[in-house]
Design a protein around this motif. Structure first.
Motif, PDB file in Angstrom:
ATOM      1  N   GLU A   1      66.647  35.621  39.427  1.00 20.27           N
ATOM      2  CA  GLU A   1      65.065  35.611  39.854  1.00 20.27           C
ATOM      3  C   GLU A   1      64.692  36.879  40.902  1.00 20.27           C
ATOM      4  OE1 GLU A   1      62.115  32.664  42.474  1.00 20.27           O
ATOM      5  OE2 GLU A   1      64.144  32.379  42.371  1.00 20.27           O
ATOM      6  N   ILE A   2      63.629  37.540  40.435  1.00 19.94           N
ATOM      7  CA  ILE A   2      63.188  38.856  40.964  1.00 19.94           C
ATOM      8  C   ILE A   2      62.249  38.337  42.211  1.00 19.94           C
ATOM      9  CG2 ILE A   2      63.464  40.309  39.237  1.00 19.94           C
ATOM     10  CD1 ILE A   2      60.546  40.032  38.535  1.00 19.94           C
ATOM     11  N   VAL A   3      62.077  39.373  43.188  1.00 19.65           N
ATOM     12  CA  VAL A   3      61.306  39.121  44.510  1.00 19.65           C
ATOM     13  C   VAL A   3      59.781  38.828  44.155  1.00 19.65           C
ATOM     14  CG1 VAL A   3      60.654  39.875  46.767  1.00 19.65           C
ATOM     15  CG2 VAL A   3      63.008  39.907  45.955  1.00 19.65           C
ATOM     16  N   THR A   4      59.203  37.890  44.561  1.00 18.30           N
ATOM     17  CA  THR A   4      57.740  37.770  44.325  1.00 18.30           C
ATOM     18  C   THR A   4      57.090  38.268  45.595  1.00 18.30           C
ATOM     19  OG1 THR A   4      57.712  36.058  42.637  1.00 18.30           O
ATOM     20  CG2 THR A   4      55.749  36.205  43.856  1.00 18.30           C
ATOM     21  N   LEU A   5      56.289  39.221  45.609  1.00 21.71           N
ATOM     22  CA  LEU A   5      55.414  39.485  46.770  1.00 21.71           C
ATOM     23  C   LEU A   5      54.144  38.975  46.688  1.00 21.71           C
ATOM     24  CD1 LEU A   5      55.296  41.452  49.226  1.00 21.71           C
ATOM     25  CD2 LEU A   5      54.478  43.462  47.526  1.00 21.71           C
ATOM     26  N   LEU A   6      53.107  39.201  45.746  1.00 26.45           N
ATOM     27  CA  LEU A   6      51.822  38.665  46.191  1.00 26.45           C
ATOM     28  C   LEU A   6      51.541  37.319  44.942  1.00 26.45           C
ATOM     29  CD1 LEU A   6      49.779  41.768  45.750  1.00 26.45           C
ATOM     30  CD2 LEU A   6      50.708  40.764  47.781  1.00 26.45           C
ATOM     31  N   THR A   7      51.050  36.380  45.746  1.00 27.92           N
ATOM     32  CA  THR A   7      50.792  35.147  44.659  1.00 27.92           C
ATOM     33  C   THR A   7      49.154  34.763  44.927  1.00 27.92           C
ATOM     34  OG1 THR A   7      51.301  33.833  46.719  1.00 27.92           O
ATOM     35  CG2 THR A   7      53.166  34.204  45.132  1.00 27.92           C
ATOM     36  N   PRO A   8      48.610  33.886  43.808  1.00 27.28           N
ATOM     37  CA  PRO A   8      47.220  33.576  44.071  1.00 27.28           C
ATOM     38  C   PRO A   8      47.025  32.415  44.758  1.00 27.28           C
ATOM     39  CG  PRO A   8      48.505  32.987  41.960  1.00 27.28           C
ATOM     40  CD  PRO A   8      49.364  33.630  42.334  1.00 27.28           C
ATOM     41  N   VAL A   9      45.627  32.347  44.758  1.00 24.20           N
ATOM     42  CA  VAL A   9      45.085  30.982  45.658  1.00 24.20           C
ATOM     43  C   VAL A   9      45.603  29.984  44.709  1.00 24.20           C
ATOM     44  CG1 VAL A   9      43.136  29.900  46.462  1.00 24.20           C
ATOM     45  CG2 VAL A   9      43.467  32.218  46.721  1.00 24.20           C
ATOM     46  N   GLY A  10      46.068  28.850  45.411  1.00 26.22           N
ATOM     47  CA  GLY A  10      46.486  27.792  44.529  1.00 26.22           C
ATOM     48  C   GLY A  10      48.136  27.548  44.509  1.00 26.22           C
ATOM     49  N   SER A  11      48.782  28.581  44.948  1.00 29.46           N
ATOM     50  CA  SER A  11      50.030  28.495  44.977  1.00 29.46           C
ATOM     51  C   SER A  11      50.420  28.204  46.558  1.00 29.46           C
ATOM     52  CB  SER A  11      50.583  30.121  44.910  1.00 29.46           C
ATOM     53  OG  SER A  11      50.266  30.950  45.782  1.00 29.46           O
ATOM     54  N   ASP A  12      51.939  28.075  46.667  1.00 30.32           N
ATOM     55  CA  ASP A  12      52.257  27.475  47.977  1.00 30.32           C
ATOM     56  C   ASP A  12      51.818  28.410  49.245  1.00 30.32           C
ATOM     57  OD1 ASP A  12      53.568  25.195  46.828  1.00 30.32           O
ATOM     58  OD2 ASP A  12      55.556  26.275  46.542  1.00 30.32           O
ATOM     59  N   ALA A  13      52.003  29.621  48.994  1.00 31.79           N
ATOM     60  CA  ALA A  13      51.427  30.549  50.308  1.00 31.79           C
ATOM     61  C   ALA A  13      50.700  31.678  49.541  1.00 31.79           C
ATOM     62  CB  ALA A  13      52.892  31.244  50.822  1.00 31.79           C
ATOM     63  N   PRO A  14      49.425  31.716  49.142  1.00 33.09           N
ATOM     64  CA  PRO A  14      48.990  32.689  48.833  1.00 33.09           C
ATOM     65  C   PRO A  14      48.809  33.791  49.555  1.00 33.09           C
ATOM     66  CG  PRO A  14      47.471  30.596  48.810  1.00 33.09           C
ATOM     67  CD  PRO A  14      48.834  30.327  49.442  1.00 33.09           C
ATOM     68  N   TYR A  15      48.760  35.078  48.732  1.00 34.72           N
ATOM     69  CA  TYR A  15      49.111  36.359  49.431  1.00 34.72           C
ATOM     70  C   TYR A  15      48.534  37.307  48.140  1.00 34.72           C
ATOM     71  CZ  TYR A  15      51.464  40.102  51.888  1.00 34.72           C
ATOM     72  OH  TYR A  15      51.978  41.418  52.571  1.00 34.72           O
ATOM     73  N   TYR A  16      47.291  38.053  48.609  1.00 40.10           N
ATOM     74  CA  TYR A  16      46.816  38.797  47.749  1.00 40.10           C
ATOM     75  C   TYR A  16      45.930  39.867  48.341  1.00 40.10           C
ATOM     76  CZ  TYR A  16      43.020  35.425  48.890  1.00 40.10           C
ATOM     77  OH  TYR A  16      42.003  34.613  49.983  1.00 40.10           O
ATOM     78  N   ALA A  17      45.474  40.911  47.319  1.00 42.54           N
ATOM     79  CA  ALA A  17      44.412  41.872  47.763  1.00 42.54           C
ATOM     80  C   ALA A  17      43.258  41.779  46.787  1.00 42.54           C
ATOM     81  CB  ALA A  17      45.021  43.259  47.677  1.00 42.54           C
ATOM     82  N   VAL A  18      42.176  41.900  47.582  1.00 46.57           N
ATOM     83  CA  VAL A  18      40.708  41.841  46.687  1.00 46.57           C
ATOM     84  C   VAL A  18      39.922  42.834  47.354  1.00 46.57           C
ATOM     85  CG1 VAL A  18      39.846  40.257  48.430  1.00 46.57           C
ATOM     86  CG2 VAL A  18      38.875  40.134  46.155  1.00 46.57           C
ATOM     87  N   TYR A  19      38.885  43.451  46.550  1.00 46.65           N
ATOM     88  CA  TYR A  19      37.927  44.549  46.901  1.00 46.65           C
ATOM     89  C   TYR A  19      36.783  43.970  46.509  1.00 46.65           C
ATOM     90  CZ  TYR A  19      41.934  47.475  47.472  1.00 46.65           C
ATOM     91  OH  TYR A  19      43.351  47.898  47.750  1.00 46.65           O
ATOM     92  N   GLY A  20      35.745  44.795  47.099  1.00 48.95           N
ATOM     93  CA  GLY A  20      34.341  44.434  46.938  1.00 48.95           C
ATOM     94  C   GLY A  20      33.449  45.125  47.476  1.00 48.95           C
ATOM     95  N   TRP A  21      32.167  44.859  47.758  1.00 48.58           N
ATOM     96  CA  TRP A  21      31.114  45.397  48.412  1.00 48.58           C
ATOM     97  C   TRP A  21      30.185  44.645  49.237  1.00 48.58           C
ATOM     98  CZ3 TRP A  21      29.880  50.752  47.543  1.00 48.58           C
ATOM     99  CH2 TRP A  21      30.612  51.505  46.591  1.00 48.58           C
ATOM    100  N   ALA A  22      29.760  44.922  50.505  1.00 50.08           N
ATOM    101  CA  ALA A  22      29.215  43.902  51.451  1.00 50.08           C
ATOM    102  C   ALA A  22      27.915  44.714  51.456  1.00 50.08           C
ATOM    103  CB  ALA A  22      29.782  44.302  53.008  1.00 50.08           C
ATOM    104  N   PRO A  23      26.826  43.649  51.291  1.00 49.19           N
ATOM    105  CA  PRO A  23      25.277  44.002  51.172  1.00 49.19           C
ATOM    106  C   PRO A  23      24.878  44.493  52.505  1.00 49.19           C
ATOM    107  CG  PRO A  23      25.550  41.503  51.481  1.00 49.19           C
ATOM    108  CD  PRO A  23      27.056  42.172  51.363  1.00 49.19           C
ATOM    109  N   GLY A  24      23.829  45.476  52.220  1.00 51.34           N
ATOM    110  CA  GLY A  24      22.909  45.923  53.449  1.00 51.34           C
ATOM    111  C   GLY A  24      21.670  46.032  53.004  1.00 51.34           C
ATOM    112  N   GLY A  25      20.599  46.278  54.036  1.00 49.60           N
ATOM    113  CA  GLY A  25      19.215  46.214  53.613  1.00 49.60           C
ATOM    114  C   GLY A  25      18.825  45.043  52.984  1.00 49.60           C
ATOM    115  N   THR A  26      18.124  44.892  52.121  1.00 46.58           N
ATOM    116  CA  THR A  26      17.447  43.765  51.318  1.00 46.58           C
ATOM    117  C   THR A  26      18.517  43.105  50.444  1.00 46.58           C
ATOM    118  OG1 THR A  26      16.570  45.031  49.554  1.00 46.58           O
ATOM    119  CG2 THR A  26      15.237  44.591  51.588  1.00 46.58           C
ATOM    120  N   LEU A  27      19.764  43.581  50.199  1.00 44.24           N
ATOM    121  CA  LEU A  27      20.569  42.872  49.195  1.00 44.24           C
ATOM    122  C   LEU A  27      21.180  41.649  50.046  1.00 44.24           C
ATOM    123  CD1 LEU A  27      22.385  46.043  47.815  1.00 44.24           C
ATOM    124  CD2 LEU A  27      20.697  44.685  46.624  1.00 44.24           C
ATOM    125  N   GLU A  28      21.529  40.863  49.106  1.00 40.43           N
ATOM    126  CA  GLU A  28      22.297  39.562  49.514  1.00 40.43           C
ATOM    127  C   GLU A  28      23.542  39.598  49.033  1.00 40.43           C
ATOM    128  OE1 GLU A  28      19.912  36.168  48.307  1.00 40.43           O
ATOM    129  OE2 GLU A  28      18.099  36.746  49.739  1.00 40.43           O
TER     130      GLU A  28
END
Length: 609
Positions: A118-145
Motif C-alpha cells: 500500500e502506497i502513502v496517501t497524502l490528499l483525500t476528498p471530503v467524505g473520507s475519514d480525514a479530508p485533506y485537499y487543495a482548492v482554488y478560486g476567486w473572491a468577489p469584489g465590487g458589485t460581484l457576489e
C-alpha cells in the motif's frame, strides 16, 4: 568527577542562555488582524469601496455545521462529480470537477509499511475519514457576489486534456452567465509541484473586480508523533521570517471574533509560502516568486477545519480584457534534494527551511549535506552514518584531545588529591586552597575540558536531529536484519534474536520495553566499556548512578530509530579508542579489564553481605 559535573552543569546553563538569546534576537513575525474576516470592518478607500491592494476573503472551504450540513452536501457533490486522473512516475490520484479541487493524491515511491504494497496517501476528498485537499478560486469584489465567481463547489467543465501527467496539462472552464469566462490550467512536473494558472475573460460591458486565492484545508485535528525535536503543523515563510505553529496553536489563534474563525494574517511583500508539514510529507501553497499576497492561517472551530490560504491582491478586469495569475502547490515527500531544486530553480525563497532543521540549523544543514553526499557515494545510509560519525569525530579531535589530556593529567593527580582530602578533613576552604595550589604547581587547568564539551553538544544534537527528522532514512536498509534505519531494531532478546519460533512483541505492548534488540544491547555494552576506562567515582551515590547509567540508556534508546542507535554505538567506540590511546600516550595505562573484574568482585561481596 566533581570537575566533570561542574563542566556539564556549565554546558547546560550556557546552552540555555543561547536559547534565550535566540528568542530575543529573532522574535516571531508580527501578526496583524485580518481586515477582511467576517464581522471585522474592511479597509475602504475614499469613495467607500474596497482598497485596490486589499485581498478579498475567500469562503471557508466546506465549513459546515450541524445545522447547515454544508460539509455533507459537498461530500455528496464531490463523490458524484466526474474526475480527471493524475498519473506520473511519482504520484497518482485525481482532480474533482467540483471546485477543480486537488483532493486525491498518493505517492508511488513510498509504502505505508516496510512490507506493505500500500502506497502513502497524502490528499483525500471530503467524505473520507480525514479530508485533506487543495482548492482554488476567486473572491468577489465590487458589485460581484459569491455566485458570480468560481469557488469550492463550482462545477467546472473540461476544456482540454483528459489525464494530468508530465507535460500534459489539463484546462478547466466555467462561465458565470454574466459575461465572465474563467479558465484554470493545471500542470505537474516530474516530482511533486503543481502549477495552477487562473485567468478570467470579461466579455461584458462593465469592469469587474476580484481576487484569486488558493486554499489547503484539513478536516479534524491530525494525529502527530509529539516528539519535541520534530515540528508538525503550520509552516510558512513570510518574506524573511519563518513561522511554525502546531495544530493546538492554530486552534488558539484569537485575532478575530471566535464565531468568524480564528485567523493569523500576514501581508507578504515579495517572497513567501504557507502550508502544512509533517515528519515526511508536506502540502504547501506558493505564489509566484516576487508576487505580493496575503498569507492566512486559520482554524474554523464550528467544523474543526485547519486552513491555510494564499490570497492574491484584488485585480480589475475591464470590459473586453483578460487577467491571469500563476500559483504553485507542492504536495509530496520532503526530500531535501527535490525541495532544494525548487528553491534554486523555481525561486521559492528558503524553501529548504520547510524541513525542521531546529535551533542549531547552522550545524544541522551542513551535517545533513555531508550525510547526503556520503550516501550518494557509498550507496548505503547505515554505512554513511558510520562514515559521518568518523568524520565528525576527526573534525572535533583537536578539541577532544585537549579534553582527554586534561582528564589524563587530572587522574595522575588523583592520589595527591585523596591525600589533600584526608588532610583537610571537613575544612572545605583548606581543601580548596590545597587543590588550587596543586593545579598551579602541576600546570593543570581543571576547566580545560569544558569548552570542547560545550562545542560538541550542539554538533551531536544536530546529528541526532538530522537522523530523526529527514525522510532519507525512512525504510533505508543497513545490513542483515536492519531493513529500516528509521525504525527500532526489530530483533529481540525475548526470542533469542530470531532463534525461537515466535515473533518479537509489537511496539507499544507491555513487553516491548524489555524486548531489546542487538543494537541497543551493543549500545549498553559500549557505554559500559567506555565508563570502565576510568576509575569509579569515590562517592557511593555517584558510583551507583554511573554503574546503572549504561543499562538505563540501553532501555531508553531501545525504542529509538536504528540509525540513531547506530550513531551512538559508533560514537562510543571511537570515543573509547581515542581516550584509551591518548591516555596511554601520556603515561597513564587504563586498566579496563582490572576495573571490570574489581567491579564484579565488589558486586559479589555486596550480594553476599
Amino acid at each position: 568527577m566533581d570537575e566533570q559535573n561542574r563542566n556539564l552543569i556549565l554546558a547546560v546553563v550556557l546552552s540555555g542562555i543561547v536559547l534565550l538569546a535566540w528568542q530575543f534576537l529573532f522574535p516571531a513575525p508580527e501578526v496583524i488582524v485580518d481586515p477582511n474576516a467576517p464581522g471585522v470592518a474592511q479597509t475602504t478607500g475614499p469613495d467607500g469601496t474596497l482598497s485596490e491592494d486589499i485581498a478579498l476573503v475567500p469562503p471557508a472551504a466546506d465549513a459546515g455545521t450541524e445545522t447547515t450540513g454544508l460539509d455533507s452536501q459537498t461530500a455528496e457533490m464531490v463523490s458524484d462529480a466526474p474526475r480527471i486522473e493524475i498519473d506520473t512516475d511519482r504520484v497518482v490520484g485525481s482532480v474533482s470537477l467540483v471546485g477543480g479541487r486537488i483532493d486525491d493524491l498518493s505517492l508511488k515511491d513510498y509504502k505505508t509499511e516496510l512490507d506493505s504494497d500500500e502506497i502513502v496517501t497524502l490528499l483525500t476528498p471530503v467524505g473520507s475519514d480525514a479530508p485533506y485537499y487543495a482548492v482554488y478560486g476567486w473572491a468577489p469584489g465590487g458589485t460581484l457576489e459569491l455566485a458570480d465567481v468560481p469557488g469550492p463547489t463550482t462545477q467546472w467543465q473540461i476544456e482540454s486534456g483528459d489525464v494530468l501527467s508530465l507535460e500534459k496539462p489539463v484546462t478547466l472552464r466555467w462561465e458565470n452567465g454574466k459575461g465572465l469566462i474563467f479558465h484554470r490550467t493545471i500542470s505537474i512536473d516530474r516530482d511533486y509541484l503543481f502549477t495552477i494558472e487562473q485567468s478570467v475573460e470579461n466579455t461584458s460591458t462593465e469592469a469587474a473586480r476580484m481576487a484569486a486565492y488558493g486554499i489547503v484545508a484539513r478536516h479534524g485535528t491530525p494525529e502527530v508523533s509529539r516528539y519535541f525535536v520534530l515540528h508538525e503543523g503550520l509552516v510558512r515563510q513570510s518574506d524573511k521570517s519563518l513561522e511554525e505553529a502546531d495544530y493546538k496553536d492554530m486552534a488558539d489563534f484569537a485575532y478575530v471574533a471566535r464565531e468568524a474563525g480564528n485567523a493569523e494574517v500576514i501581508e507578504i511583500t515579495e517572497n513567501g509560502w504557507i502550508g502544512f508539514t509533517g515528519k515526511n510529507w508536506m502540502t504547501t501553497l506558493a505564489p509566484a516568486p516576487g508576487q505580493p499576497f496575503t498569507s492566512v492561517a486559520k482554524h474554523v472551530p464550528t467544523s474543526n477545519i485547519y486552513q491555510v490560504e494564499a490570497r492574491l491582491p484584488t485585480q480589475t478586469v475591464g470590459a473586453g480584457q483578460t487577467i491571469s495569475n500563476t500559483t504553485y502547490l507542492f504536495a509530496g515527500a520532503k526530500e531535501w534534494e527535490t525541495i532544494k531544486r525548487y528553491q534554486d530553480e523555481t525561486g521559492f525563497f528558503r524553501f529548504v527551511d520547510s524541513i525542521d532543521w531546529g535551533w542549531f540549523f547552522f550545524f544541522t544543514k551542513p551535517i545533513f549535506w555531508l550525510l547526503h553526499s556520503l550516501n550518494n557515494l557509498i550507496g548505503n545510509m547505515g554505512w554513511s552514518i558510520v562514515a559521518l560519525t568518523v568524520l565528525l569525530k576527526a573534525i572535533m579531535f583537536p578539541l577532544a584531545y585537549r579534553s582527554y589530556v586534561s582528564m589524563a593529567r587530572m587522574k595522575e593527580l588523583q592520589p595527591e588529591m585523596e591525600k589533600l582530602k584526608e588532610a583537610a578533613g571537613d575544612d572545605k576552604e583548606k581543601l580548596q586552597r590545597g587543590m588550587m595550589e596543586l593545579y598551579k604547581t602541576n600546570k593543570v587547568n581543571p576547566a580545560s575540558g569544558c569548552l570542547p564539551l560545550l562545542l560538541q553538544i550542539p554538533v551531536f544534537f544536530s546529528l541526532y536531529k538530522v537522523i530523526f527528522v529527514t525522510i532519507e532514512l525512512r525504510h533505508a536498509p543497513w545490513l542483515g536484519w536492519i531493513r529500516d534505519l528509521s525504525a527500532p531494531d526489530p530483533s529481540s532478546i525475548l526470542n533469542l534474536f530470531g532463534l525461537l519460533p515466535f515473533a518479537a512483541p509489537e511496539a507499544g505492548s507491555m513487553l516491548a520495553f524489555i524486548s531489546l534488540g542487538i543494537l541497543p544491547i551493543l549500545l549498553g555494552i559500549s557505554m559500559w566499556l567506555q565508563q570502565k576506562l576510568n576509575p569509579a567515582p569515590t562517592d557511593p551515590a555517584q558510583q551507583m548512578i554511573f554503574a546503572w547509567m549504561p543499562w538505563v540508556f540501553m532501555f531508553m534508546l531501545g525504542s529509538f530509530a536504528s540509525g540513531l542507535v547506530l550513531y551512538w554505538i559508533t560514537n562510543n567506540v571511537i570515543t573509547f579508542t581515542q581516550q584509551y590511546l591518548i591516555m596511554r600516550s601520556h603515561g597513564h595505562k587504563p586498566d579496563v579489564l582490572g576495573n571490570i573484574l574489581r567491579s564484579l568482585r565488589l558486586r559479589r561481596k555486596e550480594d553476599a553481605a
